[in-house]
Motif scaffolding. Structure first.
Motif, PDB file in Angstrom:
ATOM      1  N   SER A  99       0.814  -1.222   0.000  1.00 45.12           N
ATOM      2  CA  SER A  99       0.000   0.000   0.000  1.00 45.12           C
ATOM      3  C   SER A  99       0.845   1.269   0.000  1.00 45.12           C
ATOM      4  CB  SER A  99      -0.951   0.015   1.195  1.00 45.12           C
ATOM      5  OG  SER A  99      -0.237   0.067   2.397  1.00 45.12           O
ATOM      6  N   ASP A 100       2.089   1.184   0.460  1.00 38.89           N
ATOM      7  CA  ASP A 100       2.929   2.387   0.475  1.00 38.89           C
ATOM      8  C   ASP A 100       3.754   2.558  -0.797  1.00 38.89           C
ATOM      9  OD1 ASP A 100       4.743   0.352   0.928  1.00 38.89           O
ATOM     10  OD2 ASP A 100       5.753   1.348   2.597  1.00 38.89           O
ATOM     11  N   ALA A 101       3.551   1.672  -1.786  1.00 47.01           N
ATOM     12  CA  ALA A 101       4.250   1.823  -3.072  1.00 47.01           C
ATOM     13  C   ALA A 101       3.696   3.045  -3.808  1.00 47.01           C
ATOM     14  CB  ALA A 101       4.074   0.570  -3.925  1.00 47.01           C
ATOM     15  N   ARG A 102       4.532   3.632  -4.626  1.00 44.31           N
ATOM     16  CA  ARG A 102       4.116   4.803  -5.406  1.00 44.31           C
ATOM     17  C   ARG A 102       3.423   4.381  -6.705  1.00 44.31           C
ATOM     18  NH1 ARG A 102       9.091   6.612  -3.043  1.00 44.31           N
ATOM     19  NH2 ARG A 102       8.696   8.483  -1.794  1.00 44.31           N
ATOM     20  N   ILE A 103       2.571   5.263  -7.211  1.00 41.24           N
ATOM     21  CA  ILE A 103       1.782   4.994  -8.418  1.00 41.24           C
ATOM     22  C   ILE A 103       2.648   4.617  -9.626  1.00 41.24           C
ATOM     23  CG2 ILE A 103       0.182   6.003 -10.108  1.00 41.24           C
ATOM     24  CD1 ILE A 103      -1.124   5.223  -7.422  1.00 41.24           C
ATOM     25  N   PRO A 104       3.753   5.322  -9.907  1.00 41.97           N
ATOM     26  CA  PRO A 104       4.563   4.915 -11.068  1.00 41.97           C
ATOM     27  C   PRO A 104       5.046   3.458 -10.975  1.00 41.97           C
ATOM     28  CG  PRO A 104       5.164   7.125 -10.412  1.00 41.97           C
ATOM     29  CD  PRO A 104       4.248   6.590  -9.337  1.00 41.97           C
ATOM     30  N   ARG A 105       5.375   3.010  -9.761  1.00 43.49           N
ATOM     31  CA  ARG A 105       5.804   1.618  -9.588  1.00 43.49           C
ATOM     32  C   ARG A 105       4.646   0.668  -9.908  1.00 43.49           C
ATOM     33  NH1 ARG A 105       6.943  -1.502  -4.185  1.00 43.49           N
ATOM     34  NH2 ARG A 105       7.668  -3.447  -5.064  1.00 43.49           N
ATOM     35  N   LEU A 106       3.453   1.007  -9.434  1.00 49.86           N
ATOM     36  CA  LEU A 106       2.271   0.200  -9.734  1.00 49.86           C
ATOM     37  C   LEU A 106       2.047   0.115 -11.237  1.00 49.86           C
ATOM     38  CD1 LEU A 106      -0.398  -1.270  -9.037  1.00 49.86           C
ATOM     39  CD2 LEU A 106      -1.449   1.008  -8.896  1.00 49.86           C
ATOM     40  N   LEU A 107       2.097   1.241 -11.913  1.00 46.98           N
ATOM     41  CA  LEU A 107       1.895   1.262 -13.367  1.00 46.98           C
ATOM     42  C   LEU A 107       2.937   0.399 -14.076  1.00 46.98           C
ATOM     43  CD1 LEU A 107       1.076   5.033 -13.830  1.00 46.98           C
ATOM     44  CD2 LEU A 107      -0.491   3.121 -14.208  1.00 46.98           C
ATOM     45  N   HIS A 108       4.169   0.473 -13.638  1.00 49.15           N
ATOM     46  CA  HIS A 108       5.232  -0.334 -14.226  1.00 49.15           C
ATOM     47  C   HIS A 108       4.924  -1.822 -14.060  1.00 49.15           C
ATOM     48  CE1 HIS A 108       9.216  -1.792 -15.296  1.00 49.15           C
ATOM     49  NE2 HIS A 108       9.195  -2.490 -14.161  1.00 49.15           N
ATOM     50  N   HIS A 109       4.566  -2.221 -12.855  1.00 45.82           N
ATOM     51  CA  HIS A 109       4.291  -3.642 -12.605  1.00 45.82           C
ATOM     52  C   HIS A 109       3.049  -4.123 -13.355  1.00 45.82           C
ATOM     53  CE1 HIS A 109       7.557  -4.309  -9.911  1.00 45.82           C
ATOM     54  NE2 HIS A 109       7.157  -3.382  -9.068  1.00 45.82           N
ATOM     55  N   MET A 110       2.025  -3.282 -13.423  1.00 46.49           N
ATOM     56  CA  MET A 110       0.810  -3.660 -14.166  1.00 46.49           C
ATOM     57  C   MET A 110       1.161  -3.863 -15.637  1.00 46.49           C
ATOM     58  SD  MET A 110      -2.096  -1.209 -12.459  1.00 46.49           S
ATOM     59  CE  MET A 110      -3.587  -2.038 -13.035  1.00 46.49           C
ATOM     60  N   ASN A 111       1.969  -2.972 -16.181  1.00 49.13           N
ATOM     61  CA  ASN A 111       2.373  -3.071 -17.578  1.00 49.13           C
ATOM     62  C   ASN A 111       3.203  -4.333 -17.821  1.00 49.13           C
ATOM     63  OD1 ASN A 111       2.652  -2.146 -20.292  1.00 49.13           O
ATOM     64  ND2 ASN A 111       4.709  -1.447 -19.773  1.00 49.13           N
ATOM     65  N   GLN A 112       4.175  -4.580 -16.960  1.00 48.80           N
ATOM     66  CA  GLN A 112       5.037  -5.749 -17.122  1.00 48.80           C
ATOM     67  C   GLN A 112       4.257  -7.058 -17.033  1.00 48.80           C
ATOM     68  OE1 GLN A 112       8.482  -5.832 -17.814  1.00 48.80           O
ATOM     69  NE2 GLN A 112       7.999  -3.726 -18.323  1.00 48.80           N
ATOM     70  N   ALA A 113       3.277  -7.112 -16.130  1.00 52.26           N
ATOM     71  CA  ALA A 113       2.511  -8.338 -15.919  1.00 52.26           C
ATOM     72  C   ALA A 113       1.265  -8.410 -16.794  1.00 52.26           C
ATOM     73  CB  ALA A 113       2.112  -8.451 -14.450  1.00 52.26           C
ATOM     74  N   SER A 114       0.966  -7.336 -17.539  1.00 48.82           N
ATOM     75  CA  SER A 114      -0.236  -7.257 -18.377  1.00 48.82           C
ATOM     76  C   SER A 114      -1.501  -7.562 -17.570  1.00 48.82           C
ATOM     77  CB  SER A 114      -0.134  -8.208 -19.562  1.00 48.82           C
ATOM     78  OG  SER A 114       0.929  -7.844 -20.395  1.00 48.82           O
ATOM     79  N   VAL A 115      -1.655  -6.868 -16.437  1.00 51.05           N
ATOM     80  CA  VAL A 115      -2.840  -7.032 -15.603  1.00 51.05           C
ATOM     81  C   VAL A 115      -3.533  -5.695 -15.410  1.00 51.05           C
ATOM     82  CG1 VAL A 115      -1.916  -9.047 -14.398  1.00 51.05           C
ATOM     83  CG2 VAL A 115      -1.546  -6.774 -13.433  1.00 51.05           C
ATOM     84  N   ARG A 116      -4.818  -5.769 -15.099  1.00 45.72           N
ATOM     85  CA  ARG A 116      -5.615  -4.571 -14.882  1.00 45.72           C
ATOM     86  C   ARG A 116      -6.066  -4.414 -13.431  1.00 45.72           C
ATOM     87  NH1 ARG A 116      -8.549  -2.308 -19.164  1.00 45.72           N
ATOM     88  NH2 ARG A 116     -10.348  -2.212 -17.775  1.00 45.72           N
ATOM     89  N   ARG A 117      -5.792  -5.434 -12.632  1.00 53.66           N
ATOM     90  CA  ARG A 117      -6.226  -5.416 -11.233  1.00 53.66           C
ATOM     91  C   ARG A 117      -5.099  -5.950 -10.355  1.00 53.66           C
ATOM     92  NH1 ARG A 117     -10.310  -7.570 -14.733  1.00 53.66           N
ATOM     93  NH2 ARG A 117     -12.275  -6.470 -14.529  1.00 53.66           N
TER      94      ARG A 117
END
Length: 164
Positions: A99-117
């Motif tokens: 929960s304390d991760a920053r939004i850019p990190r989340l976007l990077h991981h979502m992109n790398q894993a090809s997930v939307r949730r």
């Protein structure tokens, strides 16, 4: 004026939904679908006891149940699917983020894993979920805020500019 983007320091926990919808891994696909409809969500997190073990999305239901992709097509001759469970359809060991991760990190991981949730955790405990839709809504709000500030600044620039 600072050049730093306003979303770079925002933490995932600030935009994550806290009302996570879960089903046990032995829930039938009918129970999974009913849960999604009743909660008006496109995914359910799958748990075994208190442990997060997977995620089932509306897309998983379609791909598994209406195509031959996984050998579970309920439309195929002799296909039933009534014995299938959340554990059979889920994506196991889903990507999670603190929960304390920053939004850019989340976007990077979502992109790398090809997930939307992405389920959100604190010290390994499930505390929420963030979806691509949540991010779009947040970023649209940020854009509207920035646009309003620019509009206000343009009035100042126009007022202080020499006449042509």
């Amino acid at each position: 004026m600072s050049r730093e983007r306003s979303d770079t320091d925002l933490r995932v926990g600030r935009i994550a939904r806290k009302d996570v919808v879960c089903v046990p891994d032995d829930a039938t696909i009918g129970e999974v679908a009913r849960t999604m409809v009743e909660a008006n969500v496109g995914d359910v997190l799958v748990t075994k006891g208190d442990e997060l073990v997977g995620i089932v999305t509306d897309r998983d239901l379609v791909v598994h149940l209406l195509t031959d992709e996984h050998g579970t097509n309920v439309l195929a001759e002799g296909g039933s699917g009534s014995e299938l469970t959340a554990g059979d359809l889920m994506t196991g060991d889903p990507l999670t983020i603190e929960s304390d991760a920053r939004i850019p990190r989340l976007l990077h991981h979502m992109n790398q894993a090809s997930v939307r949730r992405v389920p959100v955790v604190e010290d390994g405990d499930l505390v929420g979920i963030v979806t691509f839709d949540d991010l779009v809504v947040h970023l649209a709000g940020e854009s509207a805020h920035v646009a309003a500030q620019l509009d206000s600044l343009s009035d100042v620039v126009h007022a202080e500019s020499p006449a042509k």
